[in-house]
Design an enzyme around this catalytic site. Structure first.
Site, PDB file in Angstrom:
ATOM      1  N   SER A 147      -2.509   0.029   0.010  1.00  0.00           N
ATOM      2  CA  SER A 147      -2.897  -1.022  -1.911  1.00  0.00           C
ATOM      3  C   SER A 147      -3.984  -0.895  -1.841  1.00  0.00           C
ATOM      4  O   SER A 147      -4.900  -2.049  -0.882  1.00  0.00           O
ATOM      5  CB  SER A 147      -1.602  -1.611  -2.239  1.00  0.00           C
ATOM      6  OG  SER A 147      -2.104  -2.389  -3.131  1.00  0.00           O
TER       7      SER A 147
ATOM      8  N   TYR B 160       3.403  -9.126   0.520  1.00  0.00           N
ATOM      9  CA  TYR B 160       2.861  -8.225   0.109  1.00  0.00           C
ATOM     10  C   TYR B 160       1.471  -7.925   0.582  1.00  0.00           C
ATOM     11  O   TYR B 160       0.633  -7.296   0.864  1.00  0.00           O
ATOM     12  CB  TYR B 160       2.966  -7.755  -1.504  1.00  0.00           C
ATOM     13  CG  TYR B 160       2.435  -6.474  -2.190  1.00  0.00           C
ATOM     14  CD1 TYR B 160       4.076  -5.437  -1.745  1.00  0.00           C
ATOM     15  CD2 TYR B 160       1.368  -6.064  -1.937  1.00  0.00           C
ATOM     16  CE1 TYR B 160       3.667  -4.393  -1.922  1.00  0.00           C
ATOM     17  CE2 TYR B 160       1.486  -4.456  -2.774  1.00  0.00           C
ATOM     18  CZ  TYR B 160       1.879  -3.839  -2.788  1.00  0.00           C
ATOM     19  OH  TYR B 160       1.932  -2.515  -2.861  1.00  0.00           O
TER      20      TYR B 160
HETATM   21  P1  NAD Z   1       9.344   3.139  -5.238  1.00  0.00           P
HETATM   22  O1  NAD Z   1       9.832   1.528  -5.058  1.00  0.00           O
HETATM   23  O2  NAD Z   1       9.710   3.576  -6.131  1.00  0.00           O
HETATM   24  O3  NAD Z   1       9.704   3.444  -3.629  1.00  0.00           O
HETATM   25  C1  NAD Z   1      10.247   2.864  -2.192  1.00  0.00           C
HETATM   26  C2  NAD Z   1      10.641   3.566  -1.519  1.00  0.00           C
HETATM   27  O4  NAD Z   1      11.055   2.924  -0.302  1.00  0.00           O
HETATM   28  C3  NAD Z   1      11.466   4.005  -1.486  1.00  0.00           C
HETATM   29  O5  NAD Z   1      11.785   5.264  -1.648  1.00  0.00           O
HETATM   30  C4  NAD Z   1      12.313   2.818  -0.902  1.00  0.00           C
HETATM   31  O6  NAD Z   1      14.093   4.421  -0.895  1.00  0.00           O
HETATM   32  C5  NAD Z   1      11.995   3.292   0.574  1.00  0.00           C
HETATM   33  N1  NAD Z   1      13.118   2.356   0.388  1.00  0.00           N
HETATM   34  C6  NAD Z   1      12.482   0.510   0.652  1.00  0.00           C
HETATM   35  N2  NAD Z   1      13.493  -0.361   1.152  1.00  0.00           N
HETATM   36  C7  NAD Z   1      13.300   0.915   2.363  1.00  0.00           C
HETATM   37  C8  NAD Z   1      14.085   0.273   3.454  1.00  0.00           C
HETATM   38  N3  NAD Z   1      14.218  -1.001   3.863  1.00  0.00           N
HETATM   39  N4  NAD Z   1      14.437   1.417   4.550  1.00  0.00           N
HETATM   40  C9  NAD Z   1      13.584   2.872   3.798  1.00  0.00           C
HETATM   41  N5  NAD Z   1      12.832   2.550   2.789  1.00  0.00           N
HETATM   42  C10 NAD Z   1      12.766   1.972   1.867  1.00  0.00           C
HETATM   43  O7  NAD Z   1       7.980   2.008  -4.613  1.00  0.00           O
HETATM   44  P2  NAD Z   1       6.130   3.247  -5.055  1.00  0.00           P
HETATM   45  O8  NAD Z   1       5.763   2.234  -5.842  1.00  0.00           O
HETATM   46  O9  NAD Z   1       6.681   4.076  -4.757  1.00  0.00           O
HETATM   47  O10 NAD Z   1       5.901   2.873  -3.852  1.00  0.00           O
HETATM   48  C11 NAD Z   1       6.143   3.074  -2.044  1.00  0.00           C
HETATM   49  C12 NAD Z   1       4.658   2.905  -1.454  1.00  0.00           C
HETATM   50  O11 NAD Z   1       3.507   2.532  -2.226  1.00  0.00           O
HETATM   51  C13 NAD Z   1       5.275   1.100  -1.396  1.00  0.00           C
HETATM   52  O12 NAD Z   1       4.307   1.039   0.359  1.00  0.00           O
HETATM   53  C14 NAD Z   1       3.376   0.427  -2.416  1.00  0.00           C
HETATM   54  O13 NAD Z   1       3.557  -0.615  -1.806  1.00  0.00           O
HETATM   55  C15 NAD Z   1       2.991   1.434  -1.978  1.00  0.00           C
HETATM   56  N6  NAD Z   1       1.986   0.891  -3.696  1.00  0.00           N
HETATM   57  C16 NAD Z   1       2.327   1.170  -5.124  1.00  0.00           C
HETATM   58  C17 NAD Z   1       1.718   1.063  -6.262  1.00  0.00           C
HETATM   59  C18 NAD Z   1       2.192   0.975  -6.894  1.00  0.00           C
HETATM   60  O14 NAD Z   1       1.430   0.765  -8.204  1.00  0.00           O
HETATM   61  N7  NAD Z   1       3.411   2.042  -7.162  1.00  0.00           N
HETATM   62  C19 NAD Z   1       0.322   0.707  -5.342  1.00  0.00           C
HETATM   63  C20 NAD Z   1      -0.048  -0.040  -4.213  1.00  0.00           C
HETATM   64  C21 NAD Z   1       1.077   0.576  -3.073  1.00  0.00           C
END
Ligand code: NAD
Length: 257
Positions: free
Chosen positions: A139, A152
């Protein structure tokens, strides 16, 4: 570019960025293994839909990324792992003095320690095949900080550090390890932060999006899951064979500020 014959295991891939990356790698010809801990009919249906759309093998493996043994079992159950995308992640926003310990533990486990376990299990599989890609979805918060996100930011800085170690340990092999650092992407994880932030700052939705979420994203646009998928596909390409141990920001200029 073709990823035909490669298998990609993507943790936390039944929504958001993980699903976007899975779709893009499948589009490039890779077989994909989807994961979450939910094990619902729609999770299996997603895999079937990807297989159908892109003519690849796509399966779904239920495993809880907060548990080390489940992380390792995911790699075993996947049956192959040429590309490992450590993506599963959760968020919780609170001032550090009020931050619930169980949320701290869950965020460190899911967002950081899971990648330790999956990588440890996947590297021998990659070495046996003589090729591998480890891609950690970190991130902008792996490079910078914001208030109220202690767990985080700690987990994301941790995974960036671990990425460098994995890169050094595999430096003389045809395996690379890199981290992608997205800025804000409009996924369910971010949607969930909007009401929490509205409450925290006493703002309406539009003001939170513009002045809080995208405040530090100079492009003033969300990055998309397709763009993240494309970045992951690039890191799997031959052109990226000497890119290892680094971070690629997809953040509309956030970390240039
Ligand atoms: P999201 O909530 O859409 O997806 C999260 C995923 O993690 C889902 O598929 C969920 O089922 C899975 N998950 C959660 N807990 C779990 C567990 N215990 N076991 C297995 N799977 C689990 O969120 P996202 O935004 O797509 O996030 C995905 C990654 O990207 C994360 O690591 C997040 O920190 C990172 N990220 C997101 C953003 C953003 O702005 N959305 C920015 C930077 C980084």
């Amino acid at each position: 570019m073709s990823l035909q014959g490669k298998t990609a295991v993507i943790t936390g891939s039944n929504s958001g960025i993980g699903l976007g990356v899975a779709r893009e790698l499948a589009k490039q010809g890779a077989h994909v293994v989807l994961n979450s801990f939910t094990d619902r009919d729609e999770d299996h249906a997603l895999a079937a839909e990807i297989a159908d759309t892109f003519g690849v093998k796509a399966t779904y493996v239920s495993a809880d990324m907060s548990k080390g043994e489940d992380c390792r079992r995911l790699i075993a159950d996947a049956g192959a792992c040429d590309i490992l995308i450590n993506n599963a992640g959760i968020q919780h926003v609170a001032p550090i003095q009020d931050f619930p310990t169980e949320k701290w533990d869950a965020i460190i486990a899911i967002n950081m320690s899971s990648a330790f376990h999956t990588t440890a299990a996947a590297l021998p599989v990659m070495r046996a095949k003589g090729w591998g890609r480890v891609i950690n979805i970190a991130s902008a918060h792996g490079l910078t900080a914001s208030p109220y996100k202690s767990a985080y930011v700690a987990a994301k800085h941790g995974i960036v550090g671990m990425t460098k170690v994995v890169a050094l340990e595999t430096a003389q092999e045809p395996i690379t390890a890199n981290a992608i650092c997205p800025g804000y992407v409009l996924t369910p994880l971010v949607e969930k932060q909007i009401p929490e932030t509205m409450k925290e700052y006493g703002m309406d939705r539009e003001t939170v999006v513009k002045e809080v979420l995208l405040q530090r994203q100079p492009s003033k646009e969300f990055a998309t899951t397709e763009q993240l998928g494309g970045t992951a596909a690039f890191l799997c390409s031959d052109a990226a064979a000497q890119i290892t141990g680094t971070t690629i920001s997809v953040d509309g200029g956030w970390t240039a500020l």
